[in-house]
Scaffold this motif. Structure first.
Motif, PDB file in Angstrom:
ATOM      1  N   PRO A 371       0.818  -1.227   0.000  1.00 58.09           N
ATOM      2  CA  PRO A 371       0.000   0.000   0.000  1.00 58.09           C
ATOM      3  C   PRO A 371       0.850   1.275   0.000  1.00 58.09           C
ATOM      4  N   GLN A 372       2.131   1.176   0.355  1.00 54.29           N
ATOM      5  CA  GLN A 372       2.997   2.350   0.395  1.00 54.29           C
ATOM      6  C   GLN A 372       3.822   2.519  -0.877  1.00 54.29           C
ATOM      7  N   SER A 373       3.655   1.620  -1.828  1.00 53.64           N
ATOM      8  CA  SER A 373       4.448   1.699  -3.065  1.00 53.64           C
ATOM      9  C   SER A 373       4.148   2.986  -3.814  1.00 53.64           C
ATOM     10  N   VAL A 374       5.204   3.527  -4.464  1.00 58.32           N
ATOM     11  CA  VAL A 374       5.091   4.759  -5.245  1.00 58.32           C
ATOM     12  C   VAL A 374       5.582   4.468  -6.662  1.00 58.32           C
ATOM     13  N   PHE A 375       4.872   5.018  -7.641  1.00 62.19           N
ATOM     14  CA  PHE A 375       5.197   4.784  -9.049  1.00 62.19           C
ATOM     15  C   PHE A 375       5.379   6.125  -9.749  1.00 62.19           C
ATOM     16  N   HIS A 376       5.982   6.054 -10.942  1.00 64.11           N
ATOM     17  CA  HIS A 376       6.157   7.267 -11.746  1.00 64.11           C
ATOM     18  C   HIS A 376       5.393   7.099 -13.056  1.00 64.11           C
ATOM     19  N   CYS A 377       4.526   8.081 -13.335  1.00 66.11           N
ATOM     20  CA  CYS A 377       3.719   8.038 -14.558  1.00 66.11           C
ATOM     21  C   CYS A 377       4.078   9.228 -15.437  1.00 66.11           C
ATOM     22  N   PRO A 378       4.833   8.983 -16.515  1.00 68.50           N
ATOM     23  CA  PRO A 378       5.147  10.085 -17.445  1.00 68.50           C
ATOM     24  C   PRO A 378       4.067  10.281 -18.501  1.00 68.50           C
ATOM     25  N   GLY A 379       3.027   9.468 -18.424  1.00 67.96           N
ATOM     26  CA  GLY A 379       1.963   9.572 -19.419  1.00 67.96           C
ATOM     27  C   GLY A 379       2.022   8.489 -20.473  1.00 67.96           C
ATOM     28  N   TYR A 380       3.026   7.644 -20.419  1.00 71.26           N
ATOM     29  CA  TYR A 380       3.158   6.525 -21.365  1.00 71.26           C
ATOM     30  C   TYR A 380       3.991   5.445 -20.701  1.00 71.26           C
ATOM     31  N   PHE A 381       4.083   4.313 -21.371  1.00 67.91           N
ATOM     32  CA  PHE A 381       4.841   3.187 -20.820  1.00 67.91           C
ATOM     33  C   PHE A 381       5.589   2.515 -21.960  1.00 67.91           C
ATOM     34  N   VAL A 382       6.856   2.255 -21.727  1.00 74.22           N
ATOM     35  CA  VAL A 382       7.700   1.621 -22.738  1.00 74.22           C
ATOM     36  C   VAL A 382       7.603   0.108 -22.560  1.00 74.22           C
ATOM     37  N   VAL A 383       7.087  -0.573 -23.578  1.00 71.57           N
ATOM     38  CA  VAL A 383       6.960  -2.017 -23.542  1.00 71.57           C
ATOM     39  C   VAL A 383       8.250  -2.641 -24.046  1.00 71.57           C
ATOM     40  N   PRO A 384       8.857  -3.557 -23.291  1.00 64.91           N
ATOM     41  CA  PRO A 384      10.089  -4.191 -23.760  1.00 64.91           C
ATOM     42  C   PRO A 384       9.886  -4.871 -25.110  1.00 64.91           C
ATOM     43  N   GLY A 385      10.795  -4.578 -26.053  1.00 63.01           N
ATOM     44  CA  GLY A 385      10.730  -5.203 -27.364  1.00 63.01           C
ATOM     45  C   GLY A 385       9.728  -4.573 -28.300  1.00 63.01           C
ATOM     46  N   ARG A 386       9.137  -3.464 -27.907  1.00 67.65           N
ATOM     47  CA  ARG A 386       8.127  -2.817 -28.752  1.00 67.65           C
ATOM     48  C   ARG A 386       8.576  -1.382 -29.027  1.00 67.65           C
ATOM     49  N   GLN A 387       8.690  -1.010 -30.315  1.00 68.98           N
ATOM     50  CA  GLN A 387       9.225   0.283 -30.695  1.00 68.98           C
ATOM     51  C   GLN A 387       8.142   1.315 -31.013  1.00 68.98           C
ATOM     52  N   ALA A 468       4.367  -9.383 -24.571  1.00 69.84           N
ATOM     53  CA  ALA A 468       4.281  -8.353 -23.535  1.00 69.84           C
ATOM     54  C   ALA A 468       3.103  -7.409 -23.780  1.00 69.84           C
ATOM     55  N   GLY A 469       2.806  -7.137 -25.032  1.00 72.29           N
ATOM     56  CA  GLY A 469       1.674  -6.269 -25.338  1.00 72.29           C
ATOM     57  C   GLY A 469       0.350  -6.868 -24.884  1.00 72.29           C
ATOM     58  N   ASP A 470       0.228  -8.199 -24.971  1.00 74.55           N
ATOM     59  CA  ASP A 470      -0.992  -8.859 -24.501  1.00 74.55           C
ATOM     60  C   ASP A 470      -1.148  -8.703 -22.993  1.00 74.55           C
ATOM     61  N   THR A 471      -0.033  -8.790 -22.279  1.00 78.73           N
ATOM     62  CA  THR A 471      -0.094  -8.616 -20.828  1.00 78.73           C
ATOM     63  C   THR A 471      -0.480  -7.183 -20.468  1.00 78.73           C
ATOM     64  N   ILE A 472       0.016  -6.220 -21.242  1.00 81.62           N
ATOM     65  CA  ILE A 472      -0.338  -4.814 -21.014  1.00 81.62           C
ATOM     66  C   ILE A 472      -1.851  -4.629 -21.159  1.00 81.62           C
ATOM     67  N   ASN A 473      -2.414  -5.176 -22.229  1.00 82.19           N
ATOM     68  CA  ASN A 473      -3.853  -5.056 -22.435  1.00 82.19           C
ATOM     69  C   ASN A 473      -4.649  -5.743 -21.320  1.00 82.19           C
ATOM     70  N   LEU A 474      -4.203  -6.927 -20.923  1.00 82.22           N
ATOM     71  CA  LEU A 474      -4.911  -7.679 -19.889  1.00 82.22           C
ATOM     72  C   LEU A 474      -4.884  -6.934 -18.561  1.00 82.22           C
ATOM     73  N   SER A 475      -3.785  -6.236 -18.252  1.00 82.13           N
ATOM     74  CA  SER A 475      -3.649  -5.602 -16.942  1.00 82.13           C
ATOM     75  C   SER A 475      -4.612  -4.432 -16.756  1.00 82.13           C
ATOM     76  N   ILE A 476      -5.204  -3.907 -17.836  1.00 79.04           N
ATOM     77  CA  ILE A 476      -6.195  -2.828 -17.705  1.00 79.04           C
ATOM     78  C   ILE A 476      -7.571  -3.270 -18.231  1.00 79.04           C
ATOM     79  N   GLY A 477      -7.775  -4.587 -18.349  1.00 79.48           N
ATOM     80  CA  GLY A 477      -9.079  -5.107 -18.728  1.00 79.48           C
ATOM     81  C   GLY A 477      -9.447  -4.918 -20.175  1.00 79.48           C
ATOM     82  N   GLN A 478      -8.441  -4.831 -21.055  1.00 79.10           N
ATOM     83  CA  GLN A 478      -8.709  -4.641 -22.481  1.00 79.10           C
ATOM     84  C   GLN A 478      -8.266  -5.885 -23.263  1.00 79.10           C
TER      85      GLN A 478
END
Length: 637
Positions: A371-387, A468-478
């Protein structure tokens, strides 16, 4: 020579001394000649043969008549009762009297479904075949389709039914003019609450051949009415009752003589539902008044009892006395809005950000975050292996904590958590909370939904591997996620009840036990704190002024493709009150409604305001009720 020979022949033929010959004694008996003796012997033998033949003919003939007499005696003495019954059957035509179905009530005793008395006109045929016929002069209602019947309005429908009853009464008074015609009373199902609860109750129809096979043990026959959907189908065997049998006596001309009841129909059992019609009507009004399509579930997280199952658009179960005929049903089934679909349990669609509650729970349980974790949101996310096309957040949050990450629905926070968890853990917790599987609700037509994983993609994704892109979509219910509203309400109930997975149900009978999930109290407290933050500081701020604390989450699920975009589906789910024992959990979705807070939240708010007014959350504040009533009249949200 010729003369002498003839004389000799004549001499040989003539008896030389007939007198002497006739007087010759035989066995010392005077006058008994050999000729007479032979003739007597022949006569005696003939008489004996004749007597023997007569005896041989008489014995079997007498035996035959004795057997006939015995058979007639047996028929008269022993089989008289059976033959009398057979003769009666030849004069009797059997007609089955349909039973009165049990009534259906809501949790407060409000009537939802009942049987009224209707009539049908039957003409007797000499072979005991019954032909249903129209009323003389025409039936003012029969044959109306759904649009025509609905177009009459309440007053018009009452006038049409009154006119029909008058015609039947007149026909009964003149029935002696046509003794081959009978008027049989039959029950007709009435749904006084109208379209607001149609998908819960279902409707009746004539039994099909496949249904006769399914219910063969219950003695159904062609022509019987049976539940086709809703609780009418789910509880068919208890609601239906047992039919009776009546025999109508007819004479040789095929005319009606009299009738007698062989067995009387037995009434079906009544059924009480957990539905609260006051909330049900309010929920349906919230959709219809704003022209929205979608579905909603409101349930008690403590027991799994469903308080309201709302679907819009809906349908009327009563397009006339013939109920939903195949023609009327086909018209509804082909309608572009699909009014026969119970969207609350059958629609499966992307969930969007509400799914983040599952990912947050998995991250806490697996030690990926605290519950104390802190994250940084620059407005986008770099997916490994995806350009190209990096996944984005709707804004740049900068430094953001775990709780506010849920409240603000920051996509980047859950991209990070999803990548660390991996598809296996996300699927594990999603299915543990009832996603992608039937909930067991006692309504037919529930969809399974889908939580995709690597095996599913290999089988149905053309053999491609999970990336990795499939996991990104799954993590936000898409992506390929497909969830039903009832599954969402059940998942929300897990957080509201402290970790118990309930079985949603609409019938208040039997025992329904929940299952405690392996979620720690710390995990549940942290996730629900994020839901509360969404109301106070995040996407659900329009619920912040509700009289009792609310914990909730919005969702905006993308549909279509980049080339063919479609409006998003709007979601809103939550429970109340927060901080004490919750009494209501809900899930609302508006089909292609756009942003969840703008489209789905007002529907839930309208129902929750009604629940507050009814005392679900304790004694209501009169000032709030007055203000709410004023807003409702002016159309304010």
């Amino acid at each position: 020579m010729r003369a002498r020979r003839g004389h000799e022949r004549r001499g040989r033929m003539r008896d030389p001394d007939p007198v002497a010959h006739s007087k010759e004694k035989v066995f010392g008996v005077p006058g008994m000649t050999k000729f007479r003796l032979l003739r007597s012997l022949v006569d005696i033998r003939a008489r004996r043969v004749s007597a023997m033949r007569m005896a041989m003919l008489f014995v079997p003939t007498a035996g035959f008549f004795v057997l006939v007499a015995l058979a007639l005696a047996r028929i008269q003495l022993n089989d008289a009762r059976g033959h009398r019954a057979e003769a009666d059957r030849n004069m009797a035509c059997a007609v089955f009297d349909p039973p009165v179905r049990g009534d259906i009530f809501d949790r407060n005793g409000e009537l939802l479904a009942t049987d009224n008395t209707d009539f049908r006109v039957l003409r007797i045929r000499r072979n005991c075949y019954w032909e249903e016929m129209d009323l003389p002069g025409g039936d003012p209602i029969k044959g109306m389709n759904h649009a025509e019947w609905s177009g009459l309005g309440p007053d018009g429908r009452r006038r049409a039914e009154a006119q029909r009853f008058i015609q039947i009464s007149r026909f009964l008074a003149r029935r002696q003019d046509d003794p081959q015609v009978l008027v049989q009373p039959v029950p007709r199902r009435i749904y006084p609450q109208g379209e607001s609860v149609s998908h819960v109750l279902g409707y009746l129809g004539e039994i099909s051949g496949s249904e006769i096979s399914r219910y063969s043990h219950a003695g159904y026959n062609l022509g019987d009415r049976i539940g086709k959907s809703g609780v009418e189908r789910a509880y068919e065997l208890s609601l239906s009752g047992k039919r009776g049998r009546r025999e109508y006596m007819i004479n040789a001309a095929g005319n009606y003589v009299t009738d007698r009841a062989v067995s009387y129909p037995e009434r079906g059992e009544d059924l009480t539902l957990s539905i609260d019609m006051r909330l049900q009507r309010e929920g349906y009004r919230a959709f219809v008044d704003n022209g929205k399509k979608g579905g909603a579930i409101f349930m008690d997280p403590r027991t799994g009892e469903i308080l309201a199952v709302v679907t819009s658009p809906s349908f009327s179960q009563e397009p006339g006395p013939d109920r939903l005929t195949p023609m009327n049903w086909a018209a509804l089934a082909m309608h572009e809005d699909h009014p026969l679909v119970n969207r609350a349990i059958s629609s499966h669609l992307p969930l969007g950000s509400v799914f983040k509650l599952v990912v947050a729970s998995a991250a806490l349980q697996e030690g990926i975050a605290t519950p104390q974790s802190v994250f940084h949101c620059p407005g986008y996310f770099v997916v490994p292996g995806r350009q190209s096309y990096p996944p984005k957040c709707y804004t740049s949050h900068g430094s953001i904590g775990f709780t506010h990450g849920i409240g603000a629905s920051c996509d980047v926070v859950f991209y990070i958590l999803g990548q660390k968890l991996g598809v296996t853990n996300i699927v594990k917790y999603a299915k543990m909370m009832g996603m992608g599987t039937k909930t067991g609700i006692d309504l037919p037509g529930e969809s399974v939904g889908l939580i995709p994983d690597d095996e599913w993609k290999r089988r149905f994704g053309g053999g491609r591997e999970w990336n990795a892109g499939d996991t990104i979509n799954l993590s936000i219910g898409q992506g390929d996620v497909q969830i039903t509203p009832v599954q969402v309400a059940r998942m929300i109930s897990v957080f509201a009840s402290g970790g118990i997975l309930q079985t949603p149900h609409v019938a208040r009978r039997g025992e329904w036990k929940g299952k405690r999930l392996p979620l720690s109290k710390e995990t549940i407290d942290a996730v629900t704190a994020g839901m509360r933050d969404a109301v106070l500081n995040g996407t659900c701020r329009r619920m912040s002024d509700f009289p009792v604390p609310v914990a909730a989450k919005t969702g905006t699920a993308q549909t279509g493709t980049r080339k063919q975009p479609k409006p998003d589906h709007a979601w809103f789910a939550g429970f109340a009150p927060y901080g004490s024992e919750p009494v209501i959990a809900w899930a609302v979705y508006v089909e292609h409604g756009g942003f969840g807070a703008a489209a789905a939240l007002p529907v839930a708010r309208q129902v929750l305001d009604k629940a507050y007014e009814l005392g679900y959350f304790g004694t209501p504040d009169p000032q709030y009720i007055a203000a709410h009533s004023a807003r409702s009249k002016t159309g304010a949200q």
